[in-house]
Design a protein around this motif. Structure first.
Motif, mmCIF file in Angstrom:
data_model
loop_
_atom_site.group_PDB
_atom_site.id
_atom_site.type_symbol
_atom_site.label_atom_id
_atom_site.label_comp_id
_atom_site.label_asym_id
_atom_site.label_seq_id
_atom_site.Cartn_x
_atom_site.Cartn_y
_atom_site.Cartn_z
ATOM 1 N N GLY A 145 0.799 -1.214 0.000
ATOM 2 C CA GLY A 145 0.000 0.000 0.000
ATOM 3 C C GLY A 145 0.831 1.262 0.000
ATOM 4 O O GLY A 145 0.294 2.364 0.038
ATOM 5 N N LEU A 146 2.156 1.128 -0.035
ATOM 6 C CA LEU A 146 3.002 2.305 -0.125
ATOM 7 C C LEU A 146 2.913 2.862 -1.544
ATOM 8 O O LEU A 146 2.762 2.111 -2.504
ATOM 9 N N ARG A 147 3.011 4.160 -1.656
ATOM 10 C CA ARG A 147 2.924 4.829 -2.953
ATOM 11 C C ARG A 147 4.247 5.514 -3.253
ATOM 12 O O ARG A 147 4.932 5.990 -2.340
ATOM 13 N N PHE A 148 4.551 5.583 -4.538
ATOM 14 C CA PHE A 148 5.763 6.287 -4.943
ATOM 15 C C PHE A 148 5.671 7.716 -4.421
ATOM 16 O O PHE A 148 4.687 8.412 -4.644
ATOM 17 N N ASP A 149 6.708 8.153 -3.701
ATOM 18 C CA ASP A 149 6.737 9.486 -3.108
ATOM 19 C C ASP A 149 7.680 10.398 -3.887
ATOM 20 O O ASP A 149 7.307 11.498 -4.255
ATOM 21 N N HIS A 150 8.915 9.907 -4.099
ATOM 22 C CA HIS A 150 9.867 10.714 -4.846
ATOM 23 C C HIS A 150 11.096 9.895 -5.219
ATOM 24 O O HIS A 150 11.308 8.812 -4.700
ATOM 25 N N GLU A 151 11.866 10.464 -6.121
ATOM 26 C CA GLU A 151 13.162 9.893 -6.493
ATOM 27 C C GLU A 151 14.228 10.742 -5.815
ATOM 28 O O GLU A 151 14.078 11.956 -5.698
ATOM 29 N N ALA A 152 15.292 10.086 -5.357
ATOM 30 C CA ALA A 152 16.346 10.814 -4.654
ATOM 31 C C ALA A 152 17.709 10.270 -5.046
ATOM 32 O O ALA A 152 17.857 9.085 -5.347
ATOM 33 N N LEU A 153 18.682 11.132 -5.027
ATOM 34 C CA LEU A 153 20.074 10.736 -5.220
ATOM 35 C C LEU A 153 20.658 10.604 -3.815
ATOM 36 O O LEU A 153 20.776 11.597 -3.085
ATOM 37 N N LEU A 154 20.975 9.374 -3.412
ATOM 38 C CA LEU A 154 21.433 9.096 -2.057
ATOM 39 C C LEU A 154 22.848 8.550 -2.076
ATOM 40 O O LEU A 154 23.304 8.019 -3.079
ATOM 41 N N GLU A 155 23.523 8.661 -0.939
ATOM 42 C CA GLU A 155 24.892 8.159 -0.805
ATOM 43 C C GLU A 155 24.925 7.152 0.329
ATOM 44 O O GLU A 155 24.341 7.346 1.380
ATOM 45 N N ASP A 156 25.588 6.023 0.062
ATOM 46 C CA ASP A 156 25.734 4.983 1.075
ATOM 47 C C ASP A 156 27.114 4.365 0.935
ATOM 48 O O ASP A 156 27.462 3.859 -0.135
ATOM 49 N N GLY A 157 27.902 4.432 1.977
ATOM 50 C CA GLY A 157 29.235 3.842 1.949
ATOM 51 C C GLY A 157 30.135 4.429 0.874
ATOM 52 O O GLY A 157 30.948 3.712 0.296
ATOM 53 N N GLY A 158 29.974 5.688 0.589
ATOM 54 C CA GLY A 158 30.802 6.343 -0.420
ATOM 55 C C GLY A 158 30.291 6.184 -1.846
ATOM 56 O O GLY A 158 30.862 6.740 -2.780
ATOM 57 N N GLU A 159 29.220 5.432 -2.036
ATOM 58 C CA GLU A 159 28.628 5.216 -3.360
ATOM 59 C C GLU A 159 27.322 5.991 -3.461
ATOM 60 O O GLU A 159 26.525 6.003 -2.520
ATOM 61 N N THR A 160 27.104 6.617 -4.597
ATOM 62 C CA THR A 160 25.869 7.349 -4.851
ATOM 63 C C THR A 160 24.958 6.479 -5.708
ATOM 64 O O THR A 160 25.425 5.792 -6.612
ATOM 65 N N PHE A 161 23.655 6.511 -5.399
ATOM 66 C CA PHE A 161 22.698 5.752 -6.196
ATOM 67 C C PHE A 161 21.382 6.511 -6.292
ATOM 68 O O PHE A 161 21.062 7.342 -5.452
ATOM 69 N N TYR A 166 9.151 5.131 -1.474
ATOM 70 C CA TYR A 166 7.721 4.910 -1.370
ATOM 71 C C TYR A 166 7.307 5.231 0.061
ATOM 72 O O TYR A 166 8.111 5.084 0.986
ATOM 73 N N ALA A 167 6.054 5.669 0.243
ATOM 74 C CA ALA A 167 5.602 6.067 1.579
ATOM 75 C C ALA A 167 4.124 5.741 1.772
ATOM 76 O O ALA A 167 3.365 5.635 0.804
ATOM 77 N N LEU A 168 3.762 5.597 3.036
ATOM 78 C CA LEU A 168 2.370 5.426 3.437
ATOM 79 C C LEU A 168 2.218 6.134 4.774
ATOM 80 O O LEU A 168 3.049 5.958 5.664
ATOM 81 N N ASP A 169 1.146 6.942 4.895
ATOM 82 C CA ASP A 169 0.939 7.589 6.187
ATOM 83 C C ASP A 169 -0.150 6.861 6.972
ATOM 84 O O ASP A 169 -0.926 6.070 6.426
ATOM 85 N N ALA A 170 -0.164 7.113 8.259
ATOM 86 C CA ALA A 170 -1.069 6.406 9.168
ATOM 87 C C ALA A 170 -2.532 6.654 8.817
ATOM 88 O O ALA A 170 -3.355 5.740 8.931
ATOM 89 N N ALA A 171 -2.869 7.865 8.385
ATOM 90 C CA ALA A 171 -4.267 8.162 8.054
ATOM 91 C C ALA A 171 -4.744 7.299 6.891
ATOM 92 O O ALA A 171 -5.857 6.759 6.930
ATOM 93 N N ALA A 172 -3.927 7.142 5.870
ATOM 94 C CA ALA A 172 -4.297 6.291 4.731
ATOM 95 C C ALA A 172 -4.401 4.830 5.170
ATOM 96 O O ALA A 172 -5.302 4.106 4.741
ATOM 97 N N TRP A 173 -3.507 4.381 6.043
ATOM 98 C CA TRP A 173 -3.555 3.008 6.548
ATOM 99 C C TRP A 173 -4.845 2.769 7.339
ATOM 100 O O TRP A 173 -5.527 1.779 7.122
ATOM 101 N N ARG A 174 -5.172 3.713 8.245
ATOM 102 C CA ARG A 174 -6.392 3.579 9.044
ATOM 103 C C ARG A 174 -7.640 3.577 8.168
ATOM 104 O O ARG A 174 -8.601 2.860 8.435
#
Length: 184
Positions: A145-161, A166-174
């Motif tokens: 039930g998570l929906r695409f929220d955004h695309e991001a350029l992230l860094e982990d361990g010196g590598e960028t990807f 994806y996100a879901l908020d409590a109101a939508a879940w309830r």
């Protein structure tokens, strides 16, 4: 949730046990499993990660803990809630051995954690982050039930990807508003 874990119809999500060492090492030595996770881990690195997760779970009741099939006690992989270095929200994630892919185990385990996050922990929002080309994980996110929220350029361990978040908020879940919406 008690620190004993969660259960579903087919699965037990439980703390690490001493007998999990070899299975956890195998999970993290598999290049297919680790394709989008920065590469394989050495046995020592897997042991250190397992110890860190076990300690965090013992303190907080959160972490990528073992997923075990109830019928035969087989270690399938891990699933759970954790903190990311990029966002304040709890992230839901999973990592299963390839022999157990395509059987709905990741979705089943993650649904238990999703419902625990909103129903028991009362979190306002839950996210999941995956590399853009990791479409199998995107499909699991949508089934949760998570929906695409955004695309991001992230860094982990010196590598960028490039990641899809994806996100879901409590109101939508309830409200039961869990349709996946558009996938990117």
């Amino acid at each position: 949730m008690s620190l004993a874990g969660l259960e579903t119809a087919r699965l037990r999500l439980r703390p690490f046990a001493p007998g999990d060492r070899d299975a956890y090492r195998a999970l993290n030595a598999d290049p297919v499993v680790r394709r989008y996770l920065g590469g394989v881990l050495t046995p020592a690195a897997a042991d250190a990660e397992r110890a860190q997760i076990a300690a965090f779970f013992a303190r907080r009741g959160l972490g990528m803990i073992p997923v075990e099939r109830k019928a035969d006690g087989v270690f399938l992989g891990t699933c759970g809630l954790s903190h990311t270095p990029w966002y304040p929200d709890l992230e839901i994630g999973w990592r299963l051995l390839p022999a157990h892919w395509g059987q709905g185990y990741a979705t089943e385990a993650a649904l238990a954690w999703r419902d625990h996050a909103f129903g028991t922990l009362g979190v306002p929002r839950l996210i999941s982050v995956a590399d853009a080309p990791n479409v199998a994980s995107h499909r699991v996110m949508a089934r949760l039930g998570l929906r695409f929220d955004h695309e991001a350029l992230l860094e982990d361990g010196g590598e960028t990807f490039v990641a899809h978040v994806y996100a879901l908020d409590a109101a939508a879940w309830r409200a039961g508003n869990l349709s996946a919406g558009p996938r990117v």
